[in-house]
Every structure is written in C-alpha cells, then in structure tokens.
Write an enzyme that holds these catalytic residues in place. Structure first.
Site, PDB file in Angstrom:
ATOM      1  N   SER A 109      35.005  62.770   2.626  1.00  0.00           N
ATOM      2  CA  SER A 109      36.015  61.918   1.990  1.00  0.00           C
ATOM      3  C   SER A 109      35.362  60.613   1.557  1.00  0.00           C
ATOM      4  O   SER A 109      34.415  60.134   2.194  1.00  0.00           O
ATOM      5  CB  SER A 109      37.153  61.627   2.971  1.00  0.00           C
ATOM      6  OG  SER A 109      37.976  60.580   2.491  1.00  0.00           O
ATOM      7  N   SER A 110      35.893  60.023   0.505  1.00  0.00           N
ATOM      8  CA  SER A 110      35.361  58.742   0.032  1.00  0.00           C
ATOM      9  C   SER A 110      35.659  57.601   0.996  1.00  0.00           C
ATOM     10  O   SER A 110      35.090  56.513   0.869  1.00  0.00           O
ATOM     11  CB  SER A 110      35.929  58.403  -1.348  1.00  0.00           C
ATOM     12  OG  SER A 110      37.343  58.279  -1.295  1.00  0.00           O
ATOM     13  N   CYS A 111      36.519  57.833   1.988  1.00  0.00           N
ATOM     14  CA  CYS A 111      36.829  56.772   2.953  1.00  0.00           C
ATOM     15  C   CYS A 111      35.669  56.504   3.906  1.00  0.00           C
ATOM     16  O   CYS A 111      35.747  55.600   4.737  1.00  0.00           O
ATOM     17  CB  CYS A 111      38.091  57.106   3.740  1.00  0.00           C
ATOM     18  SG  CYS A 111      37.875  58.433   4.941  1.00  0.00           S
ATOM     19  N   TYR A 138      39.343  58.623  11.148  1.00  0.00           N
ATOM     20  CA  TYR A 138      39.087  59.749  10.234  1.00  0.00           C
ATOM     21  C   TYR A 138      37.745  59.563   9.540  1.00  0.00           C
ATOM     22  O   TYR A 138      36.955  60.507   9.424  1.00  0.00           O
ATOM     23  CB  TYR A 138      40.216  59.834   9.208  1.00  0.00           C
ATOM     24  CG  TYR A 138      40.050  60.917   8.174  1.00  0.00           C
ATOM     25  CD1 TYR A 138      40.251  62.254   8.504  1.00  0.00           C
ATOM     26  CD2 TYR A 138      39.719  60.609   6.855  1.00  0.00           C
ATOM     27  CE1 TYR A 138      40.109  63.256   7.550  1.00  0.00           C
ATOM     28  CE2 TYR A 138      39.576  61.603   5.893  1.00  0.00           C
ATOM     29  CZ  TYR A 138      39.777  62.925   6.249  1.00  0.00           C
ATOM     30  OH  TYR A 138      39.636  63.912   5.306  1.00  0.00           O
ATOM     31  N   LYS A 142      34.296  61.945   9.606  1.00  0.00           N
ATOM     32  CA  LYS A 142      33.646  62.488   8.415  1.00  0.00           C
ATOM     33  C   LYS A 142      32.180  62.046   8.321  1.00  0.00           C
ATOM     34  O   LYS A 142      31.315  62.812   7.879  1.00  0.00           O
ATOM     35  CB  LYS A 142      34.410  62.068   7.159  1.00  0.00           C
ATOM     36  CG  LYS A 142      35.748  62.780   6.998  1.00  0.00           C
ATOM     37  CD  LYS A 142      35.573  64.283   6.899  1.00  0.00           C
ATOM     38  CE  LYS A 142      36.873  65.025   6.679  1.00  0.00           C
ATOM     39  NZ  LYS A 142      36.662  66.495   6.580  1.00  0.00           N
ATOM     40  N   HIS A 181      50.068  61.615   0.610  1.00  0.00           N
ATOM     41  CA  HIS A 181      49.290  60.637  -0.141  1.00  0.00           C
ATOM     42  C   HIS A 181      50.092  60.155  -1.350  1.00  0.00           C
ATOM     43  O   HIS A 181      51.183  60.639  -1.634  1.00  0.00           O
ATOM     44  CB  HIS A 181      47.954  61.244  -0.572  1.00  0.00           C
ATOM     45  CG  HIS A 181      47.012  61.486   0.559  1.00  0.00           C
ATOM     46  ND1 HIS A 181      46.754  62.753   1.066  1.00  0.00           N
ATOM     47  CD2 HIS A 181      46.271  60.630   1.306  1.00  0.00           C
ATOM     48  CE1 HIS A 181      45.886  62.654   2.057  1.00  0.00           C
ATOM     49  NE2 HIS A 181      45.581  61.383   2.229  1.00  0.00           N
TER      50      HIS A 181
END
Length: 323
Positions: A109-111, A138, A142, A181
């Site tokens: 994920s880009s987070c 989260y 990742k 989302h």
C-alpha cells in the site's frame, strides 16, 4: 515469457484486488489457478498454511490477502490490522520459501511512505520519516511484508517482488457506510441522495486535498506485468535492497473534483457542501510511477470511466450492501 501452465496460488481471491488478479490471469489464458476461501484455509494458522503449500507445490504466488479498511476501521481496530496482516504475510512468504516457490508477488500500500514525504512519492522515500498516525499499524505491517520479501531474496536468492498501489477502487469494493474508503463511500452517499431526492450532499473537509486513484483492473494488470518481468530486467531497475515498485496513474485530483465526477456518474444534480470544520488529512498523496513506466507499464482506465463502471457494479450488487 509467461508460463500459462504455471500452478498459481492467489491468496485473497475474494477481495477486490485478489478477484481482479484472478480475472486478469484467466483472461490471459492461465489455466491452473488455485484459490481457497477463509473457511477452507485460515491464513492466520501457520501449520495450515505450511501443510497447504507442501501439498500443492506452487510455481507462483500472488499475496493479495489482507485486512483492509478506511480511517474509521484503522482507528477502531489497530491491533487486528497489525496482527492479522503481519501473520498472513509471514505465514505465506515463509511457507512459499520452505516449499521452493521461487516467484511471489506481495501487494502492499502507498501508506508505507512517510506522512510528509516529498511529492510525488518515490520508492526511496520508504523509512525516511514518520508515518500517518491513523493507519500506522497497517503501514508497519505492509513495510514488514516488503522487508520479508527483500530478506528472502537476499539470503536465499528468491524472486519475491512487491508492488505498492495508490488508492484503489472498482468492482468488489467495500461500500459499508462507516468502514469504506472515499470512492465507495461517495458513490453510495450520492446514490442514496438521488434516490431520496436530497438537494444537498455534505462532504467532510475543504475539498482541497489531492488524491490519486487507480482502478483495480489496472492494478491487476500491473501486478501480472511485474510478476512476469524477466528477473535480469527487473534487477537492473531495482536498487539493492529495494524490491518494491509503485503502481498508480501518476495523476491526482482534488477531493472536490472527485466529488463532482461522482455526482456526474450517479446523476446527482444538487449542491455539494464541504464541511471545512472536518479534518482534511494529508494535503497531497501522489506516487512517482516512473520506475514502473520504465518497465513498460502504464495505467489505461480513466477516473470517470472507472467510476462509471464501479457504479454499475454497485447497482447490480446493492442488495448485499443494504444490511
């Protein structure tokens, strides 16, 4: 060259991304795709995963299984988000290694990037600053998945790759009124406003933050593309100890522009009201996708086209979201 006879396990095939990967693989002619529901295989159970891998002898694995959710879900269930995601990753990646699976693709994920990373966010931004607090558990899970892949590559010469998607949407998304989302939340809200003949829809924040959105079918296409890159080509484009690749459109829009497009797609003709007293979050979140472009892949589904397709899917499946 892709081996259409390869025995492939897609973990998380019932999720939005996993189901898109299965669709993509089938459309390309892959004939030996293996899937398991949670009742058939509990990915949190290390022994069950080990036994499964030992009995199946896979050639490739797509690791799309994950516990996901929006800000509300991440804030409410941080323990579940870090525990379940780390366990799933560790169990599958380790079982793949122990059972001689040479090729694996991990979906992140880009987070993973710092809250204030320079825009657009390059792969090198990983671990250079503080994470966004609302989804830190989260994100850490990742990041652990990326580092698991890198570590098995480094120590055992495996070919485990990671792709980091921007904000995803599309068929199979979660339209829950609290845990979804932004795109499914807006699609549902505008749909209900049209049905109720409401003349105004209130949207949290100023509408000024900018976000990037990628249709899940594009994500699936990118995933298969990255998995099938020749290892020598992939390695020349990947710096030492940097096995992850950003996946996005390279284009963002304001939340106001997103809301206006959703209104157009759903047929809402009322007024959009932005509640600036509510938090905006990070001002901008855009991925640098130049690495993936250099490897021969670019997104092809426009935002309006993707939103229209997703809305049609919602209309066809809305009965399951009325609970």
């Amino acid at each position: 060259m892709a081996n259409l006879e390869a025995k492939i396990f897609v973990a998380g095939h019932r999720g939005m991304v996993g189901s898109a990967i299965v669709r993509r693989l089938k459309s390309l002619g892959y004939s030996n795709i293996v899937t398991r529901t949670r009742s058939e295989l509990e990915l949190l159970n290390q022994k069950a995963v080990q036994d499964f891998f030992q009995s199946k002898k896979f050639d490739e694995v797509y690791l799309a299984a994950a516990k996901v959710g929006g800000i509300h879900a991440n804030n409410t269930y941080p323990a579940e988000f870090i525990y379940e995601n780390m366990m799933i990753e560790a169990n599958i990646i380790h079982a793949a290694h122990q059972n001689e699976v040479q090729k694996l693709l991990f979906l992140g994920s880009s987070c993973i990037y710092p809250k204030f990373a320079p825009q657009p966010m390059n792969e090198n931004a990983l671990l250079t600053g503080q994470l966004e607090a609302t989804n830190e558990p989260y994100a850490i899970a990742k990041i652990a998945g990326i580092k698991l892949c890198e570590s098995y590559n480094r120590q055992y010469d495996r070919d485990y790759r990671s792709v980091m998607p921007t904000n995803l949407y599309g068929p199979g998304d979660n339209f829950h009124p609290e845990n979804s989302h932004v795109i499914p939340a807006l699609l549902r809200r505008f749909h209900e406003a049209v049905n109720s003949r409401v003349k105004e829809v209130v949207i949290w924040g100023s509408g000024k933050p900018m976000r990037e959105f990628l249709h899940v079918d594009d994500m699936a296409a990118a995933s298969v593309h990255v998995m099938n890159l020749d290892k020598s080509i992939y390695d020349t484009h990947t710096e030492p100890m940097l096995s992850h690749i950003n996946v996005g459109t390279g284009v963002d829009c304001t939340i106001r522009e997103l809301a206006e497009t959703v209104a157009k797609v759903t047929g809402f003709q009322g007024e959009l009201k932005f509640d600036a007293s509510k938090p905006d979050g990070t001002p901008r979140k855009l991925l640098d996708v130049s690495r993936l472009a250099s490897l021969g892949w670019n997104a092809s589904i426009s935002l309006e086209e993707g939103l229209a397709q997703t809305y049609r899917w919602f209309l066809e499946h809305q009965e399951i979201f009325r609970k």
